[in-house]
Scaffold this motif. Structure first.
Motif, PDB file in Angstrom:
ATOM      1  N   TRP A 156       8.705   1.173  -3.748  1.00 10.71           N
ATOM      2  CA  TRP A 156       8.324  -0.041  -2.946  1.00 10.71           C
ATOM      3  C   TRP A 156       9.051  -1.449  -3.150  1.00 10.71           C
ATOM      4  O   TRP A 156       9.061  -1.831  -4.326  1.00 10.71           O
ATOM      5  CB  TRP A 156       6.737  -0.181  -2.816  1.00 10.71           C
ATOM      6  N   ASN A 160       2.258  -6.701  -1.271  1.00 15.96           N
ATOM      7  CA  ASN A 160       0.994  -5.620  -1.402  1.00 15.96           C
ATOM      8  C   ASN A 160       0.377  -5.436  -0.009  1.00 15.96           C
ATOM      9  O   ASN A 160       0.195  -4.394   0.377  1.00 15.96           O
ATOM     10  CB  ASN A 160      -0.041  -6.134  -2.500  1.00 15.96           C
ATOM     11  N   PRO A 161       0.442  -6.649   0.991  1.00 15.74           N
ATOM     12  CA  PRO A 161      -0.550  -6.329   2.315  1.00 15.74           C
ATOM     13  C   PRO A 161       0.494  -5.558   2.976  1.00 15.74           C
ATOM     14  O   PRO A 161      -0.034  -4.878   3.743  1.00 15.74           O
ATOM     15  CB  PRO A 161      -0.340  -7.889   2.644  1.00 15.74           C
ATOM     16  N   THR A 162       1.808  -5.656   2.814  1.00 16.30           N
ATOM     17  CA  THR A 162       2.346  -4.767   3.606  1.00 16.30           C
ATOM     18  C   THR A 162       2.605  -3.287   3.467  1.00 16.30           C
ATOM     19  O   THR A 162       2.657  -2.436   4.269  1.00 16.30           O
ATOM     20  CB  THR A 162       4.133  -5.345   3.571  1.00 16.30           C
ATOM     21  N   LYS A 163       2.415  -3.265   2.099  1.00 18.74           N
ATOM     22  CA  LYS A 163       2.084  -1.856   1.490  1.00 18.74           C
ATOM     23  C   LYS A 163       0.799  -1.270   2.166  1.00 18.74           C
ATOM     24  O   LYS A 163       0.995  -0.109   2.286  1.00 18.74           O
ATOM     25  CB  LYS A 163       2.156  -1.883  -0.052  1.00 18.74           C
ATOM     26  N   GLU A 164      -0.205  -2.117   1.848  1.00 17.06           N
ATOM     27  CA  GLU A 164      -1.330  -1.491   2.552  1.00 17.06           C
ATOM     28  C   GLU A 164      -1.237  -0.959   3.915  1.00 17.06           C
ATOM     29  O   GLU A 164      -1.522  -0.160   4.471  1.00 17.06           O
ATOM     30  CB  GLU A 164      -2.769  -2.580   2.395  1.00 17.06           C
ATOM     31  N   ASP A 165      -0.667  -2.079   4.757  1.00 15.55           N
ATOM     32  CA  ASP A 165      -0.106  -1.387   6.113  1.00 15.55           C
ATOM     33  C   ASP A 165       0.578  -0.318   6.523  1.00 15.55           C
ATOM     34  O   ASP A 165       0.231   0.535   7.320  1.00 15.55           O
ATOM     35  CB  ASP A 165       0.492  -2.424   6.927  1.00 15.55           C
ATOM     36  N   ILE A 167       0.979   2.227   4.245  1.00 20.89           N
ATOM     37  CA  ILE A 167       0.107   3.319   3.774  1.00 20.89           C
ATOM     38  C   ILE A 167      -0.904   3.807   5.044  1.00 20.89           C
ATOM     39  O   ILE A 167      -1.122   4.907   5.241  1.00 20.89           O
ATOM     40  CB  ILE A 167      -0.774   3.170   2.649  1.00 20.89           C
ATOM     41  N   ALA A 168      -1.492   2.767   5.579  1.00 20.43           N
ATOM     42  CA  ALA A 168      -2.445   3.090   6.644  1.00 20.43           C
ATOM     43  C   ALA A 168      -1.675   3.546   7.752  1.00 20.43           C
ATOM     44  O   ALA A 168      -2.213   4.622   8.495  1.00 20.43           O
ATOM     45  CB  ALA A 168      -3.269   1.663   7.102  1.00 20.43           C
ATOM     46  N   HIS A 169      -0.530   3.202   7.966  1.00 21.98           N
ATOM     47  CA  HIS A 169       0.338   3.874   9.165  1.00 21.98           C
ATOM     48  C   HIS A 169       0.796   5.227   9.057  1.00 21.98           C
ATOM     49  O   HIS A 169       0.645   5.866   9.879  1.00 21.98           O
ATOM     50  CB  HIS A 169       1.593   2.954   9.295  1.00 21.98           C
ATOM     51  N   PHE A 179      -0.259   6.863  -4.464  1.00 15.91           N
ATOM     52  CA  PHE A 179       0.456   5.957  -5.068  1.00 15.91           C
ATOM     53  C   PHE A 179       0.211   6.333  -6.860  1.00 15.91           C
ATOM     54  O   PHE A 179      -0.765   6.272  -7.285  1.00 15.91           O
ATOM     55  CB  PHE A 179      -0.199   4.447  -5.259  1.00 15.91           C
ATOM     56  N   ILE A 184       5.328   5.550  -4.499  1.00 15.85           N
ATOM     57  CA  ILE A 184       4.607   5.995  -3.401  1.00 15.85           C
ATOM     58  C   ILE A 184       4.906   7.328  -2.914  1.00 15.85           C
ATOM     59  O   ILE A 184       6.288   7.648  -2.563  1.00 15.85           O
ATOM     60  CB  ILE A 184       4.562   5.207  -2.265  1.00 15.85           C
TER      61      ILE A 184
END
Ligand SMILES: [Mg+2]
Length: 277
Positions: A156, A160-165, A167-169, A179, A184
């Motif tokens: 990655w 972090n916020p983009t990573k959360e998005d 993963i949700a995607h 992770f 990831i």
């Protein structure tokens, strides 16, 4: 009363192999004792088939092993009297897989996740030398680590916020995104516990006169499902993180010593008290 047959399922890194040196010297004598006692040691690891073939040979094992965090079980042909249902023959192994192939997840990433592509680099696009730099593996080890069949590890690069998005995607597309330390892992829903349960069932079918008992040894988060699924859980002390917490309270111990020393300590205790044969 039926006889007891014990199966030992073991993680590799930080458990059977030392976290820093990857050495297994401390367990050699115990592995020989288990081999003599006819107690199979079944490796259960996040590593690939290519990595396992080498390590399995170096450890002198002729038992089944589980690769890529429960994605597939490789059973040397003749492990059992007959080929288990739901397996295919690949080389000298019966293979049971629990996951769609890596190509599926690569296509999902390239076709459905393009807006995130600037934020990660996948194993499939990493050079061998770049992977060496990132992991400390030597060039041959890096080549084997890259031969993944079931999941795609991503490095990655974003915040972090983009990573959360991201993963949700992926989850919304039906992928499992785990992770694990450096990467990831994008792949199917499978784990070390599910593979343990499936394989223990095959031993029960093939050895109907035996009571099959399972012991799991592991140090990390990705060992939790395996530790929860076994009849006995042995948590191996890690020099770099705390013991992950388990739900179970019964038949669960933690070693005093680290890594392979802890592994030998725990199994020697069971052998001395004649609890596993
Ligand atoms: Mg480990």
């Amino acid at each position: 009363m039926s006889m007891l047959k014990t199966l030992i399922f073991s993680d590799l890194d930080g458990t059977l192999l030392d976290h820093f040196t990857y050495q297994s010297t401390a367990v050699e004598k115990t592995l020989q004792q288990l081999h003599k006692a006819n107690i199979p040691v079944i490796l259960n690891t996040s590593k690939t088939f290519a990595e396992l073939e080498v390590i399995h040979h170096d450890l002198g094992l002729r038992t089944p092993f589980i690769i890529e965090n429960g994605a597939a079980i490789y059973m040397p042909i003749n492990t059992f009297n007959s080929q288990p249902e739901g397996t295919v023959i690949i080389g000298n192994y019966w293979v049971k897989s629990f996951s769609l192939p890596r190509e599926y997840w690569l296509t999902l990433l390239s076709k459905n996740s393009q807006k995130f592509s600037p934020y990660y680099q996948g194993f499939s696009t990493l050079s061998d030398s770049k992977l060496c730099q990132m992991t400390g593996l030597n060039i041959d080890e890096a080549k084997r680590a890259k031969q993944r069949q079931y999941a795609e590890p991503l490095h990655w690069l974003g915040d972090n916020p983009t990573k959360e998005d991201f993963i949700a995607h992926l989850v919304s597309l039906g992928a499992n995104a785990v992770f694990g330390g450096r990467f990831i892992h994008v792949g199917d829903y499978c784990d070390k516990g599910q593979a343990l349960i499936w394989l223990a069932e095959r031993y029960r079918e093939q050895f109907p006169n035996y009571a099959i008992s399972t012991i799991a040894l592991g140090d990390g988060e990705n060992d939790i499902a395996m530790l929860e699924a076994a009849d006995m859980a042995i948590q191996i002390r890690s020099p770099v993180h705390d013991f992950p917490s388990l739900y179970r309270q019964h038949s669960s111990t933690k070693t005093q010593l680290y890594g392979p020393q802890g592994w030998a300590e725990a199994i020697q205790k069971l052998l001395t008290n004649q609890l596993i044969n």
